[in-house]
Motif scaffolding. Structure first.
Motif, PDB file in Angstrom:
ATOM      1  N   GLN A   1      -0.596   0.182  -0.042  1.00  0.00           N
ATOM      2  CA  GLN A   1      -0.299   1.140  -1.106  1.00  0.00           C
ATOM      3  C   GLN A   1       1.072   0.863  -1.724  1.00  0.00           C
ATOM      4  OE1 GLN A   1      -0.627   4.920   0.839  1.00  0.00           O
ATOM      5  NE2 GLN A   1      -2.852   4.789   1.082  1.00  0.00           N
ATOM      6  N   VAL A   2       2.040   0.494  -0.880  1.00  0.00           N
ATOM      7  CA  VAL A   2       3.376   0.175  -1.378  1.00  0.00           C
ATOM      8  C   VAL A   2       3.318  -1.049  -2.289  1.00  0.00           C
ATOM      9  CG1 VAL A   2       5.667  -0.648  -0.693  1.00  0.00           C
ATOM     10  CG2 VAL A   2       4.580   1.213   0.569  1.00  0.00           C
ATOM     11  N   ARG A   3       2.497  -2.030  -1.898  1.00  0.00           N
ATOM     12  CA  ARG A   3       2.370  -3.251  -2.696  1.00  0.00           C
ATOM     13  C   ARG A   3       1.851  -2.936  -4.099  1.00  0.00           C
ATOM     14  NH1 ARG A   3      -0.797  -5.395   0.336  1.00  0.00           N
ATOM     15  NH2 ARG A   3       0.668  -6.459   1.731  1.00  0.00           N
ATOM     16  N   GLU A   4       0.926  -1.973  -4.184  1.00  0.00           N
ATOM     17  CA  GLU A   4       0.339  -1.612  -5.471  1.00  0.00           C
ATOM     18  C   GLU A   4       1.121  -0.523  -6.187  1.00  0.00           C
ATOM     19  OE1 GLU A   4      -2.072  -3.399  -6.679  1.00  0.00           O
ATOM     20  OE2 GLU A   4      -1.981  -4.575  -4.817  1.00  0.00           O
ATOM     21  N   ARG A   5       2.169  -0.020  -5.568  1.00  0.00           N
ATOM     22  CA  ARG A   5       2.959   1.065  -6.159  1.00  0.00           C
ATOM     23  C   ARG A   5       3.615   0.604  -7.460  1.00  0.00           C
ATOM     24  NH1 ARG A   5       7.864   3.272  -7.026  1.00  0.00           N
ATOM     25  NH2 ARG A   5       8.506   5.205  -5.983  1.00  0.00           N
ATOM     26  N   GLU A   6       3.579   1.452  -8.500  1.00  0.00           N
ATOM     27  CA  GLU A   6       4.261   1.124  -9.750  1.00  0.00           C
ATOM     28  C   GLU A   6       5.763   1.042  -9.470  1.00  0.00           C
ATOM     29  OE1 GLU A   6       5.900   0.332 -13.147  1.00  0.00           O
ATOM     30  OE2 GLU A   6       6.496   2.236 -12.274  1.00  0.00           O
ATOM     31  N   PHE A   7       6.394  -0.012  -9.929  1.00  0.00           N
ATOM     32  CA  PHE A   7       7.777  -0.311  -9.524  1.00  0.00           C
ATOM     33  C   PHE A   7       8.751  -0.347 -10.703  1.00  0.00           C
ATOM     34  CE2 PHE A   7      11.042  -3.539  -8.309  1.00  0.00           C
ATOM     35  CZ  PHE A   7      11.611  -2.850  -7.252  1.00  0.00           C
ATOM     36  N   MET A   8       8.449  -1.143 -11.710  1.00  0.00           N
ATOM     37  CA  MET A   8       9.426  -1.383 -12.776  1.00  0.00           C
ATOM     38  C   MET A   8       9.704  -0.137 -13.614  1.00  0.00           C
ATOM     39  SD  MET A   8      10.309  -4.445 -12.233  1.00  0.00           S
ATOM     40  CE  MET A   8      11.244  -4.871 -13.692  1.00  0.00           C
ATOM     41  N   GLY A   9       8.666   0.586 -14.007  1.00  0.00           N
ATOM     42  CA  GLY A   9       8.873   1.765 -14.832  1.00  0.00           C
ATOM     43  C   GLY A   9       9.491   2.921 -14.076  1.00  0.00           C
ATOM     44  N   SER A  10       9.032   3.148 -12.843  1.00  0.00           N
ATOM     45  CA  SER A  10       9.461   4.324 -12.086  1.00  0.00           C
ATOM     46  C   SER A  10      10.825   4.173 -11.443  1.00  0.00           C
ATOM     47  CB  SER A  10       8.425   4.652 -11.003  1.00  0.00           C
ATOM     48  OG  SER A  10       8.299   3.569 -10.098  1.00  0.00           O
ATOM     49  N   LEU A  11      11.256   2.940 -11.155  1.00  0.00           N
ATOM     50  CA  LEU A  11      12.527   2.757 -10.447  1.00  0.00           C
ATOM     51  C   LEU A  11      13.581   1.993 -11.249  1.00  0.00           C
ATOM     52  CD1 LEU A  11      11.264   1.993  -6.837  1.00  0.00           C
ATOM     53  CD2 LEU A  11      12.233   4.113  -7.710  1.00  0.00           C
ATOM     54  N   LEU A  12      13.161   1.209 -12.246  1.00  0.00           N
ATOM     55  CA  LEU A  12      14.126   0.431 -13.024  1.00  0.00           C
ATOM     56  C   LEU A  12      14.077   0.755 -14.517  1.00  0.00           C
ATOM     57  CD1 LEU A  12      13.748  -2.997 -11.194  1.00  0.00           C
ATOM     58  CD2 LEU A  12      15.664  -1.403 -11.042  1.00  0.00           C
ATOM     59  N   ASN A  13      13.347   1.816 -14.862  1.00  0.00           N
ATOM     60  CA  ASN A  13      13.317   2.349 -16.227  1.00  0.00           C
ATOM     61  C   ASN A  13      12.897   1.308 -17.264  1.00  0.00           C
ATOM     62  OD1 ASN A  13      13.489   4.492 -17.998  1.00  0.00           O
ATOM     63  ND2 ASN A  13      15.634   4.132 -18.509  1.00  0.00           N
ATOM     64  N   ARG A  14      11.895   0.496 -16.906  1.00  0.00           N
ATOM     65  CA  ARG A  14      11.345  -0.438 -17.879  1.00  0.00           C
ATOM     66  C   ARG A  14      10.251   0.254 -18.687  1.00  0.00           C
ATOM     67  NH1 ARG A  14      15.216  -3.091 -18.796  1.00  0.00           N
ATOM     68  NH2 ARG A  14      16.052  -1.187 -17.915  1.00  0.00           N
ATOM     69  N   SER A  15       9.972  -0.246 -19.859  1.00  0.00           N
ATOM     70  CA  SER A  15       8.969   0.356 -20.725  1.00  0.00           C
ATOM     71  C   SER A  15       7.554  -0.088 -20.367  1.00  0.00           C
ATOM     72  CB  SER A  15       9.258  -0.006 -22.190  1.00  0.00           C
ATOM     73  OG  SER A  15       9.244  -1.417 -22.368  1.00  0.00           O
ATOM     74  N   TYR A  16       7.435  -1.033 -19.430  1.00  0.00           N
ATOM     75  CA  TYR A  16       6.123  -1.543 -19.044  1.00  0.00           C
ATOM     76  C   TYR A  16       5.842  -1.204 -17.577  1.00  0.00           C
ATOM     77  CZ  TYR A  16       9.257  -5.217 -17.348  1.00  0.00           C
ATOM     78  OH  TYR A  16      10.273  -5.896 -16.721  1.00  0.00           O
ATOM     79  N   GLN A  17       4.588  -1.288 -17.204  1.00  0.00           N
ATOM     80  CA  GLN A  17       4.158  -0.980 -15.845  1.00  0.00           C
ATOM     81  C   GLN A  17       3.990  -2.276 -15.054  1.00  0.00           C
ATOM     82  OE1 GLN A  17       3.499   2.541 -14.876  1.00  0.00           O
ATOM     83  NE2 GLN A  17       4.782   2.580 -16.708  1.00  0.00           N
ATOM     84  N   CYS A  18       4.504  -2.289 -13.839  1.00  0.00           N
ATOM     85  CA  CYS A  18       4.382  -3.469 -12.985  1.00  0.00           C
ATOM     86  C   CYS A  18       4.525  -3.023 -11.542  1.00  0.00           C
ATOM     87  CB  CYS A  18       5.468  -4.488 -13.336  1.00  0.00           C
ATOM     88  SG  CYS A  18       5.442  -5.999 -12.344  1.00  0.00           S
ATOM     89  N   SER A  19       3.574  -3.395 -10.706  1.00  0.00           N
ATOM     90  CA  SER A  19       3.637  -3.002  -9.302  1.00  0.00           C
ATOM     91  C   SER A  19       4.687  -3.829  -8.571  1.00  0.00           C
ATOM     92  CB  SER A  19       2.277  -3.191  -8.633  1.00  0.00           C
ATOM     93  OG  SER A  19       1.997  -4.576  -8.483  1.00  0.00           O
TER      94      SER A  19
END
Length: 306
Positions: free
Chosen positions: A64-82
């Protein structure tokens, strides 16, 4: 036990580095320390979710952690990336993000995976706060012992030492405090701004509107230190004089002096000041070195520090 305690202290420090998502402008790239803070957040969540579960449950959590959304939720990027996609796309390895040094034998070729994120954080903490600085810290301690017993510093808490040696992390000022503590001095021709002059007022407005990171760049440009000293702005003694030979600000960091051109609009001041801050890392715009001119990126984009 001592090694485990030191590692935990190092990991706690890593968690405090970088900015929270809300503090990273969407138009500005994240720093290596922001990335480490994001890693720490994910790993702490994984450890909490794994508490009390068996091996199969742990594998499910890590999936689940591997598939967790990462860039948008933690680094404030405009795109989604796990997280898994980021580690794969960035070709992440067991190397220090700041120095590029391998964190272990073969680290430059060892791929970083979600399962090994905790080990990666522990090795980074060890490099930053133990093995990577041990010689420097021993030399620092020996230098203090030449003046007084370094054991005398044990009365200070770490936060107090950080404040005394590195200054304030948050750069707090407003227009009134800037106007009060920035000293207006004469330039080489004997000219001096008044506090009501347009260029000085535009500078104050720009400094007030700057986010903390831009304020740090300004301080670094003028004083060669990106933080306020203990005592804040009142203890800094920045001086401003009219600039008569260039459209860009320039500085003399040893005396905390900035020459400010006679700008008529905020847009003009902002453009030229941003160019000066971007150029500082190339060695220009300090004293009489104006050979290198680096244009800033489009408004809102970030420049790296010196």
């Amino acid at each position: 036990d001592d090694a485990e305690t030191a590692t935990e202290r190092g990991l706690a420090l890593l968690r405090s580095f970088g900015r929270c998502r809300e503090e990273i402008p969407a138009t500005e790239d994240w720093s290596p320390m922001d990335l480490l803070r994001a890693y720490a957040t994910v790993w702490d969540e994984a450890q909490a979710a794994c508490a009390g579960v068996g091996p199969e449950g742990r594998l499910a959590v890590l999936g689940q952690v591997r598939e967790r959304e990462f860039m948008g939720s933690l680094l404030n990027r405009s795109y989604q990336c796990s997280l898994g996609e980021f580690l794969s796309a960035s070709d992440a390895k067991f190397v220090d993000h700041l120095s590029g040094a391998p964190l272990c034998e073969g680290g430059a070729a060892r791929a970083l995976t979600v399962e090994e994120l905790g080990e990666y954080m522990a090795l980074t903490a060890s490099l930053w706060f133990d093995t990577g600085i041990r010689r420097q810290m021993m030399a620092f301690r020996a230098g203090i012992d030449d003046v007084f017993p370094s054991s005398g510093l044990e009365i200070l808490k770490p936060a107090e030492m950080d404040l005394l040696l590195c200054g304030e992390r948050r750069i707090e000022w407003d227009k009134e405090s800037l106007e009060q503590h920035i000293k207006l001095v004469c330039n080489e021709q004997g000219a001096r701004y008044a506090k009501t002059d347009v260029p000085f007022q535009l500078l104050l407005e720009e400094l007030v509107e700057m986010p903390n990171m831009e304020r740090a760049k300004f301080l670094d440009f003028v004083t060669a230190c990106p933080r306020l000293p203990p005592g804040g702005l009142a203890a800094l003694s920045i001086e401003v004089a009219p600039e008569s030979r260039s459209k860009y600000p320039r500085t003399r960091t040893c005396s905390k002096l900035m020459w400010l051109p006679g700008y008529a609009t905020k847009g003009e001041l902002r453009e030229c000041l941003r160019a000066a801050l971007a150029n500082a890392k190339e060695g220009g715009f300090h004293e009489h070195n104006e050979l290198v001119v680096v244009r800033p990126q489009a408004s809102g984009a970030a420049e790296g520090g010196r």
